[in-house]
Structures are given as C-alpha cells and as structure tokens.
Design a protein around this motif. Structure first.
Motif, PDB file in Angstrom:
ATOM      1  N   LEU A  13       0.825  -1.209   0.000  1.00 49.94           N
ATOM      2  CA  LEU A  13       0.000   0.000   0.000  1.00 49.94           C
ATOM      3  C   LEU A  13       0.859   1.259   0.000  1.00 49.94           C
ATOM      4  CD1 LEU A  13      -2.868  -0.970   2.487  1.00 49.94           C
ATOM      5  CD2 LEU A  13      -3.064  -0.556   0.026  1.00 49.94           C
ATOM      6  N   LEU A  14       1.953   1.222   0.737  1.00 49.81           N
ATOM      7  CA  LEU A  14       2.868   2.359   0.774  1.00 49.81           C
ATOM      8  C   LEU A  14       3.502   2.599  -0.591  1.00 49.81           C
ATOM      9  CD1 LEU A  14       4.670   1.886   4.214  1.00 49.81           C
ATOM     10  CD2 LEU A  14       3.193   3.790   3.557  1.00 49.81           C
ATOM     11  N   LEU A  15       3.861   1.506  -1.275  1.00 52.48           N
ATOM     12  CA  LEU A  15       4.447   1.633  -2.609  1.00 52.48           C
ATOM     13  C   LEU A  15       3.442   2.221  -3.594  1.00 52.48           C
ATOM     14  CD1 LEU A  15       6.486  -1.687  -3.038  1.00 52.48           C
ATOM     15  CD2 LEU A  15       7.375   0.608  -2.627  1.00 52.48           C
ATOM     16  N   VAL A  16       2.193   1.732  -3.532  1.00 58.52           N
ATOM     17  CA  VAL A  16       1.154   2.238  -4.428  1.00 58.52           C
ATOM     18  C   VAL A  16       0.916   3.718  -4.158  1.00 58.52           C
ATOM     19  CG1 VAL A  16      -1.300   2.127  -4.993  1.00 58.52           C
ATOM     20  CG2 VAL A  16       0.028   0.020  -4.742  1.00 58.52           C
ATOM     21  N   PHE A  17       0.889   4.088  -2.874  1.00 63.97           N
ATOM     22  CA  PHE A  17       0.684   5.493  -2.516  1.00 63.97           C
ATOM     23  C   PHE A  17       1.811   6.363  -3.050  1.00 63.97           C
ATOM     24  CE2 PHE A  17       1.723   8.979   0.383  1.00 63.97           C
ATOM     25  CZ  PHE A  17       0.546   9.721   0.318  1.00 63.97           C
ATOM     26  N   GLN A  18       3.032   5.847  -2.950  1.00 66.86           N
ATOM     27  CA  GLN A  18       4.178   6.627  -3.431  1.00 66.86           C
ATOM     28  C   GLN A  18       4.109   6.833  -4.935  1.00 66.86           C
ATOM     29  OE1 GLN A  18       7.991   4.765  -3.118  1.00 66.86           O
ATOM     30  NE2 GLN A  18       9.110   6.667  -3.360  1.00 66.86           N
ATOM     31  N   VAL A  19       3.767   5.763  -5.675  1.00 69.25           N
ATOM     32  CA  VAL A  19       3.683   5.858  -7.135  1.00 69.25           C
ATOM     33  C   VAL A  19       2.615   6.853  -7.533  1.00 69.25           C
ATOM     34  CG1 VAL A  19       3.073   4.612  -9.225  1.00 69.25           C
ATOM     35  CG2 VAL A  19       4.599   3.550  -7.555  1.00 69.25           C
ATOM     36  N   ARG A  20       1.425   6.752  -6.891  1.00 76.38           N
ATOM     37  CA  ARG A  20       0.348   7.665  -7.235  1.00 76.38           C
ATOM     38  C   ARG A  20       0.714   9.096  -6.864  1.00 76.38           C
ATOM     39  NH1 ARG A  20      -5.080   4.281  -5.325  1.00 76.38           N
ATOM     40  NH2 ARG A  20      -5.058   2.783  -7.066  1.00 76.38           N
ATOM     41  N   SER A  21       1.360   9.264  -5.705  1.00 75.06           N
ATOM     42  CA  SER A  21       1.759  10.593  -5.261  1.00 75.06           C
ATOM     43  C   SER A  21       2.763  11.210  -6.229  1.00 75.06           C
ATOM     44  CB  SER A  21       2.366  10.512  -3.854  1.00 75.06           C
ATOM     45  OG  SER A  21       2.852  11.764  -3.435  1.00 75.06           O
ATOM     46  N   THR A  22       3.722  10.401  -6.684  1.00 72.32           N
ATOM     47  CA  THR A  22       4.725  10.889  -7.631  1.00 72.32           C
ATOM     48  C   THR A  22       4.085  11.247  -8.960  1.00 72.32           C
ATOM     49  OG1 THR A  22       6.455   9.536  -6.612  1.00 72.32           O
ATOM     50  CG2 THR A  22       6.849  10.305  -8.858  1.00 72.32           C
ATOM     51  N   ASP A  23       3.209  10.378  -9.471  1.00 72.53           N
ATOM     52  CA  ASP A  23       2.532  10.638 -10.737  1.00 72.53           C
ATOM     53  C   ASP A  23       1.707  11.919 -10.664  1.00 72.53           C
ATOM     54  OD1 ASP A  23       3.633   8.384 -11.809  1.00 72.53           O
ATOM     55  OD2 ASP A  23       1.844   7.142 -11.576  1.00 72.53           O
ATOM     56  N   ASP A  24       0.994  12.094  -9.547  1.00 76.53           N
ATOM     57  CA  ASP A  24       0.173  13.288  -9.382  1.00 76.53           C
ATOM     58  C   ASP A  24       1.030  14.544  -9.335  1.00 76.53           C
ATOM     59  OD1 ASP A  24      -2.052  11.700  -9.306  1.00 76.53           O
ATOM     60  OD2 ASP A  24      -2.248  11.714  -7.120  1.00 76.53           O
TER      61      ASP A  24
END
Length: 202
Positions: A13-24
């Motif tokens: 979940l932390l990895l997914v959050f990081q990817v989405r945060s970076t993309d955003d």
C-alpha cells in the motif's frame, strides 16, 4: 491474517501510494509550468519527469527538489552526448570535411556544449550540496543559452540568400539543441516553484 501478511500488504500500500503521489506531482508540476509559458512543452515535461535517471528515497513522497534534479541530470547527459556527437561530425567521414562554414559552426557548438556540460555538472553539485537556488538558475540558464547560440549559428549560415542571414539548411544538432533548451525550461520552472523569491520568468 498473521503479522507477516499484514506487514507485506502495508508495504504494498505504501508503494502504491508513493507511485500515485509521484505521478500526481509530476502531472501537477507540468501543468503549472505549461500555464506560465506559451512555449513550454507539456508532453515533453511529462515524458522527461517520468523517466528519471534516479530513484526517489524508498517509501518517501517525491518532492519538488527531487523533481528538479531530473531535468538537470538529463540536460547534463544531453550536453555530454552532444559534445561527443559533434566530435564525430567533425571527424573523417562525418560529412563536413569540405564544409568550411559547417565545421566552423560545429567548432563553436563543441565549445558551447563542453562549457554547458561543466556548468550543468556544477549546478547539480551546488543544488544538492548547498541549495543555492539563484546560482543554480544562472548556470542552467547559461546552458540553455548555449543551445540557442549553437542553433543560431547554423540558422545564420550565409549562402544562397545573398548573405542575408536567413536559414538555408537544417541544423544537424536541431533536435539536441531543442531538447537541452526544453530540459532547462523544466528545471528552471521547478526551481522557481521551490525558490523563496521567484524572479525568473520563462
């Protein structure tokens, strides 16, 4: 669910959050920069920032300082590679053996790109080690100017137009000059976003 499974899913979940945060953040940054300049290339910005030569710290959100490093490092790679390309064009078999004006332009561009690479390398070190924003902006701007000056030399090639300075042929470095300038634009825009005093406009 045992503790090991819980920890594993928490990590995912932390990895997914990081990817989405970076993309955003990348999308928001490119949109902001594009809104400030009519010549800013949004698609080029998205492509560049999504192909960073470095990775963000594990499990930490990407910040603007990290994003600013990406185009600076890409610009440094571009300048270094272009200097090598120019040397190849000037060598035997490069296609400019009998072109006096073209070789003169290439010599000027080689000097410009070697200087640009040095400035960009120093800019990265100053940005990372000391965070001297204004100094970094001057260095990045100088590298952008090198690309512009190189391209202008080819555009002002005399011959076929009575010496009037109109472009009569295509620069062999046009794409590389454009890329270096665009990477500089991205870097400056992001740096201005984190700068206490945003005085430079694109």
């Amino acid at each position: 669910m045992n503790l090991s499974h819980l920890l594993f899913f928490s990590f995912l979940l932390l990895l997914v959050f990081q990817v989405r945060s970076t993309d955003d953040m990348i999308e928001e940054t490119c949109k902001t920069c594009a809104s400030k300049s009519t010549i800013f290339d949004y698609n080029f910005c998205m492509s560049s920032l999504n192909n960073s030569p470095i990775s963000p710290p594990p499990l930490l959100p990407t910040d603007l300082s990290f994003l600013a490093l990406t185009p600076m490092l890409q610009a440094l790679d571009n300048a270094t590679a272009t200097a090598s390309t120019i040397q190849q064009l000037m060598s035997e078999g490069g296609g400019f053996e009998d072109d006096v004006y073209g070789r003169a332009c290439l010599r000027d561009c080689l000097e410009l790109y070697e200087d640009a690479a040095e400035r960009l390398e120093e800019a990265v070190m100053v940005f990372v080690a000391r965070g001297e924003i204004e100094t970094v902006k001057v260095m990045v701007s100088a590298a952008m100017e090198a690309a512009t000056t190189c391209e202008t030399g080819f555009m002002e090639r005399d011959g076929g137009d009575g010496g009037g300075g109109a472009m009569t042929w295509t620069s062999p470095l046009g794409g590389r000059n454009y890329k270096l300038f665009e990477l500089g634009e991205i870097a400056l825009c992001i740096i201005n976003m984190i700068s206490p005093v945003s005085s430079m406009s694109l």
